[in-house]
Scaffold this active site. Structure first.
Site, short mmCIF file in Angstrom:
data_model
loop_
_atom_site.label_atom_id
_atom_site.label_comp_id
_atom_site.label_asym_id
_atom_site.label_seq_id
_atom_site.Cartn_x
_atom_site.Cartn_y
_atom_site.Cartn_z
CG HIS A 1 -2.07 0.96 1.12
ND1 HIS A 1 -1.92 2.33 1.12
CD2 HIS A 1 -3.40 0.73 0.97
CE1 HIS A 1 -3.11 2.90 0.98
NE2 HIS A 1 -4.03 1.94 0.89
N GLY B 1 4.78 23.28 9.11
CA GLY B 1 5.96 22.49 9.40
C GLY B 1 7.11 22.71 8.44
N PRO B 2 8.17 21.91 8.61
CG PRO B 2 9.52 20.09 9.13
CD PRO B 2 8.28 20.81 9.57
CB VAL C 1 10.80 14.64 3.60
CG1 VAL C 1 10.07 13.39 4.12
CG2 VAL C 1 9.93 15.38 2.61
CE LYS D 1 10.41 12.78 13.69
NZ LYS D 1 10.48 14.14 14.29
N GLY D 2 8.58 10.88 7.31
CA GLY D 2 7.82 11.24 6.13
C GLY D 2 6.99 12.48 6.35
#
Length: 309
Positions: A101, A190-191, A194, A198-199
């Site tokens: 997936h 957020g940043p 990547v 965590k992605g």
């Protein structure tokens, strides 16, 4: 009535084989009993788990409301989901992940849905609150969609931009997360870089969506992709249906569908259409299945549980 205002949150995590990680996530959820897990759906082949949480909601404060009218229940709901997201990010390494997936992150997707008399605006407020907490506290690039995004951007639009639908490993598998630390799309929160372990995370708010998967007994992914494309509303198929082909074991490929307006086009109609198209392709089809309880069953289960709380 407050009791008739409920919110549902579906949390999709890229892991189903790491029992310690799942125990940690579920333990975090139990710390906030006001937003219980009503359903859990695991798929070992996909290496993915979906949790469904429900909570009572408070009305949005009006311009005349005092500060004491703040929707505390909504904040508690956001906190419950945040606790699960934090536990997932802390216990799962995306670089070690593999499955059939696709995924964009450890916590791949979070969506809030209004139930009963709750509004989509309430759901979107909680989604945006969660996005701010996740992006800043956990330093995860965060994308918003649906009612939580100011332009109503769709989930599949974000996924297409980020390469979600293209397998990044052999045999139509996905391994790890995004292969580049530089994002093709600027995060809403957020940043911009990547974190490989965590992605990224996508958080949204929409009306109810059903997920319905239909097994096709074939090893030829190109055949099942043709069926999925012809079913999808984007390609002129069934309106409000999104579909893709996903390998599910050695002899099965699933047509995995998002039913965006299930009251208009539901699982039964999709089943019949896939059967029709599969017959043209000369392949057999099994009975499809929903990956969650129905909206009505989720409400019923929560209210029954709430009566004992």
């Amino acid at each position: 009535m407050l009791k008739s205002m409920l919110g549902c949150c579906k949390v999709y995590i890229s892991e189903s084989r790491n029992r310690k990680a799942l125990e940690s996530i579920e333990r975090a959820a139990r710390l906030i009993p006001e937003a219980p897990i009503i359903n859990k759906f695991e798929d070992d082949t996909y290496n993915r788990v979906g949790y469904t949480l429900v909570s009572k909601l408070s009305p949005e404060p009006s311009s005349s409301s005092s500060s004491s009218s703040c929707p505390l229940r909504n904040a508690v709901f956001s906190m419950a989901v945040f606790s699960m997201v934090r536990a997932a990010v802390e216990s799962i390494d995306l670089e070690m992940h593999s499955g059939s997936h696709p995924r964009l992150g450890v916590v791949d997707h979070v969506c809030f849905h209004p139930l009963l008399s709750a509004s989509l605006d309430q759901a979107s407020t909680i989604a945006k609150s969660l996005a701010a907490d996740v992006s800043h506290a956990l330093q995860v690039p965060t994308f918003l969609y649906g009612a939580a995004h100011e332009e109503g951007r769709t989930l599949d639009a974000i996924r297409r931009e980020l390469g979600y639908f293209k397998p990044n490993s052999s045999g139509n598998q996905w391994s790890g997360g995004l292969k580049s630390e530089t994002l093709a799309l600027k995060p809403d929160e957020g940043p911009a870089q990547v974190p490989p372990t965590k992605g990224v995370i996508v958080i949204g708010a929409t009306q109810w969506v059903d997920n319905y998967n239909i097994p096709v007994f074939s090893t030829d992914i190109s055949v099942v992709r043709r069926i999925a494309k012809r079913v999808s509303g984007r390609r002129g198929g069934l309106p409000s249906v999104q579909a893709m082909a996903l390998k599910h074991g050695e002899t099965v490929i699933e047509v995995a569908c998002n039913l965006l307006e299930p009251n208009k086009v539901g699982g039964e109609r999709v089943q019949l259409e896939v059967e029709r198209l599969a017959k043209e392709e000369g392949v057999a089809v099994g009975k499809g299945y929903f990956t969650d309880l129905s909206q009505e069953k989720i409400i019923e289960s929560y209210l029954k549980l709430d009566s004992f709380m």
